[in-house]
Design an enzyme around this catalytic site. Structure first.
Site, mmCIF file in Angstrom:
data_model
loop_
_atom_site.group_PDB
_atom_site.id
_atom_site.type_symbol
_atom_site.label_atom_id
_atom_site.label_comp_id
_atom_site.label_asym_id
_atom_site.label_seq_id
_atom_site.Cartn_x
_atom_site.Cartn_y
_atom_site.Cartn_z
ATOM 1 N N HIS A 253 -3.775 -5.062 0.344
ATOM 2 C CA HIS A 253 -3.233 -5.532 1.620
ATOM 3 C C HIS A 253 -3.324 -7.049 1.686
ATOM 4 O O HIS A 253 -4.274 -7.584 2.240
ATOM 5 C CB HIS A 253 -4.028 -4.944 2.782
ATOM 6 N N CYS B 91 0.835 -1.190 0.000
ATOM 7 C CA CYS B 91 0.000 0.000 0.000
ATOM 8 C C CYS B 91 0.879 1.253 0.000
ATOM 9 O O CYS B 91 1.541 1.521 -0.984
ATOM 10 C CB CYS B 91 -0.957 -0.042 1.192
ATOM 11 N N GLU C 51 -1.985 -9.092 3.520
ATOM 12 C CA GLU C 51 -1.945 -9.650 4.882
ATOM 13 C C GLU C 51 -3.330 -9.942 5.432
ATOM 14 O O GLU C 51 -3.477 -10.757 6.341
ATOM 15 C CB GLU C 51 -1.179 -8.716 5.831
#
Ligand SMILES: *[C@@H]1O[C@H](CO)[C@@H](O)[C@H](O)[C@H]1NC(C)=O
Ligand SMILES: *[C@@H]1O[C@H](CO)[C@@H](O)[C@H](O)[C@H]1NC(C)=O
Ligand SMILES: *[C@@H]1O[C@H](CO)[C@@H](O)[C@H](O)[C@H]1NC(C)=O
Length: 584
Positions: A543, A403, A545
């Site tokens: 993102h 990001c 994650e």
């Protein structure tokens, strides 16, 4: 539908969430489909507006719901996909009931907490428990409900009453209640008084726990267990001791050793359920994989990853990033050594003449096997991130920019390689002469307003990117729902951002060797960048994650970590040979 309620007493923060997720995992290893609901007795309706410093990380779901770390934990433990409705708050349920009252649904009757609010809660639980949570689209068998706060608080009284009624409605054999308590150790003595007190509170609220999970820093002594059983009027088998373990990934094993599977099977009548044969992946069942991946490796190689960010004193703000690295390390059978570097200490480029703090930061950075620049908002420390990124690019240190981290990589490349010294982001400098990063809102057709780009969106790997290591990593990724179509590889990841690479600068960047290998479906938004001739230099606008799972590490993180550990090739080969096999 069967329900497992996990509530807590004594004090908050005793690890209810981990016990709830671990119980879910044990049910899953029995072949059941498990879903989870979190009850948060707050008045807030959305976590998106809460400050990360106060609240820890903001976690994003497929549907763009912004929640906190608990739903993230459930998804990661159980390899499931939840929606914003899986998190219910006081604010949400009141709003729901008040909206119905405004619409006249209650026919002008007096609307009360009991029965109207408690009925609405039960309907919510029953509806959301049925929502499918994985690609099979099948209705779950069991729903684990975690009740936030401690029983006896004013805040959660309506929830407790609704759950009491739900238990009655579900009937015997369909509801199990675990109450999590704490056993403090004072002068080396394990004290059971707080547990006796909280069990009394729970019972006076009309609930009767089937199991009492006692959290304690040490193993419980047999005499302590006997004491809890005697004073709380339960059998010793109903007392589950959960001592501290080096890693929360070991809690499922602690619970299994305590016979939790037997208790679950007995109380929930699981023997009567038709349970399909278990899926085997990489030649092992989920439980075998869990046990072997999370087992402690004493002699494994240590891999040092430097996390270059802001808020570095608040590891909570980067929970999912840290989890993604942990999962990747387990997959590679390496030990993760995560070091945090405050980017504001890197701003002076050489580190020779500068402050002690800056010298220390540089020393840490130079020793790292990989450098990660995560997401974040605001300008503080961004020049330091740019410097760290340049260091990684030039010195061929594996790099992942997420990001904001990707945007930093673009700014660095524009300044150094494309010779655009004024390159910056509109976010840092509204007057930037060369805004390579600009505000690119998404137009929301419902509210007609410009909004943050939030939730699951597709990324298309571009033609001619067969060389891309990221693309290689994503092939067959079940979690990012990757599809190899005739026009290339499409993946799905979760987004949460406002600023993006300015399309006007893309041709210049690309012709100078910054490859945008992944773009959105219109080809306007740059999603993935990657350098050739570098062990691993990748930036992602999304993102990844948020989709990492204990047994299915996020692919960009896995690739980055494996490159840092020097085992990228082996990992890629292992992934390509993977096929799920059904156990007979
Ligand atoms: C649920 O939503 C509330 C309000 O938005 C938020 O404060 C809470 O952290 C969320 N809980 C979870 C588990 O996401
Ligand atoms: C800083 O120190 C390093 C190692 O001592 C050296 O290689 C480098 O040239 C120095 N940089 C400057 C600007 O003096
Ligand atoms: C996780 O879920 C995905 C999609 O539902 C599935 O394809 C994958 O095999 C699962 N992985 C594990 C380790 O259970």
């Amino acid at each position: 539908m069967k329900y497992v309620l996990v509530s807590g007493g004594v004090i908050s923060g005793v690890g209810k969430g981990i016990i709830a997720s671990s119980t879910g995992l044990l049910l899953k290893t029995r072949g059941l489909k498990v879903t989870m609901i979190k009850i948060d007795p707050y008045m807030n309706i959305d976590a998106g507006t809460m400050a990360p410093t106060e609240h820890g990380e903001c976690f994003v779901l497929d549907d763009g719901g912004e929640t906190d770390l608990d739903l993230g934990n459930y998804e990661r433990y159980l390899n499931i996909t939840l929606s914003r409705d899986h998190n219910i708050t006081t604010g949400k349920i009141y709003q729901h009931v008040i909206d119905r009252e405004r619409r006249g649904d209650y026919l002008g009757k007096t609307v009360q907490i009991v029965p109207h609010l408690t009925d609405a809660l039960q309907e919510w639980f029953m509806r959301v428990a049925r929502l499918h949570v994985d690609e099979t689209k099948a209705q779950p068998d069991v729903c684990v409900i975690e009740l936030g706060g401690t029983v006896g608080d004013i805040e959660n009284a309506p929830f407790v009453e609704a759950l009491r009624q739900l238990r009655r409605k579900a009937g015997a054999g369909n509801f199990l209640h675990i109450h999590v308590s704490m056993i403090p150790v004072i002068n080396e003595e394990q004290k059971t008084k707080p547990t006796q007190q909280t069990i009394k509170d729970v019972r006076s609220a009309g609930l009767n726990p089937d199991l009492i999970a006692c959290r304690c820093k040490d193993r419980l002594m047999a005499s302590t267990i006997d004491k809890v059983a005697m004073f709380c009027q339960v059998e010793t088998e109903q007392v589950v001791a959960v001592h501290d373990v080096p890693s929360t990934y070991h809690v499922p094993m602690v619970l299994e050793k305590q016979g939790l599977i037997t208790s679950l099977t007995k109380i929930l009548n699981l023997d009567k359920l038709e349970i399909p044969s278990k899926l085997k992946l990489r030649g092992a069942t989920t439980w075998e994989m869990w046990k072997s991946s999370t087992s402690v490796q004493h002699h494994s190689q240590i891999v040092t990853i430097a996390l270059v960010g802001k808020y570095t004193s608040f590891a909570d703000s980067y929970i999912s990033v840290i989890k993604a690295l942990e999962h990747s390390a387990m997959f590679c059978r390496r030990k993760l050594n995560l070091v945090m570097v405050d980017s504001s200490h890197l701003e002076e480029d050489d580190g020779n003449t500068s402050s002690i703090e800056s010298q220390k930061a540089w020393e840490i950075l130079r020793k790292a096997d990989g450098i990660l620049v995560p997401g974040g908002f605001g300008t503080r420390g961004t020049e330091g991130m740019i410097v760290a990124t340049r260091y990684a690019r030039i010195n061929k240190v594996p790099f992942l920019g997420v990001c904001l981290g990707m945007q930093i990589a673009v700014i660095e490349y524009a300044r150094t390689i494309c010779k655009i010294p004024g390159a910056s982001s509109k976010e840092f400098d509204d007057q930037a002469i060369d805004p390579v990063i600009i505000f690119m809102p998404e137009v929301d057709s419902k509210s007609m307003g410009a909004t943050m780009r939030l939730g699951m969106r597709p990324t298309h790997f571009q033609p001619g990117t067969g060389w891309s290591q990221m693309r290689g990593m994503y092939r067959n990724s079940p979690v990012a729902a990757s599809r190899d179509t005739s026009d290339g590889l499409v993946i799905h990841e979760r987004h949460r951002h406002r600023f993006e690479v300015n399309p006007a600068y893309v041709p210049k960047l690309a012709s100078n060797g910054l490859n945008f290998v992944g773009k959105d479906d219109q080809g306007e938004r740059m999603e993935v960048l990657e350098l050739k001739d570098h062990p691993w230099f990748v930036g992602v606008q999304f993102h990844p994650e948020y989709l990492t799972k204990v047994l299915e590490p996020s692919r960009p993180y896995l690739g980055f970590f494996a490159a840092s550990a020097g085992c990228l090739k082996e990992v890629m080969e292992k992934l390509q040979s993977d096929k799920g096999v059904v156990e007979n």
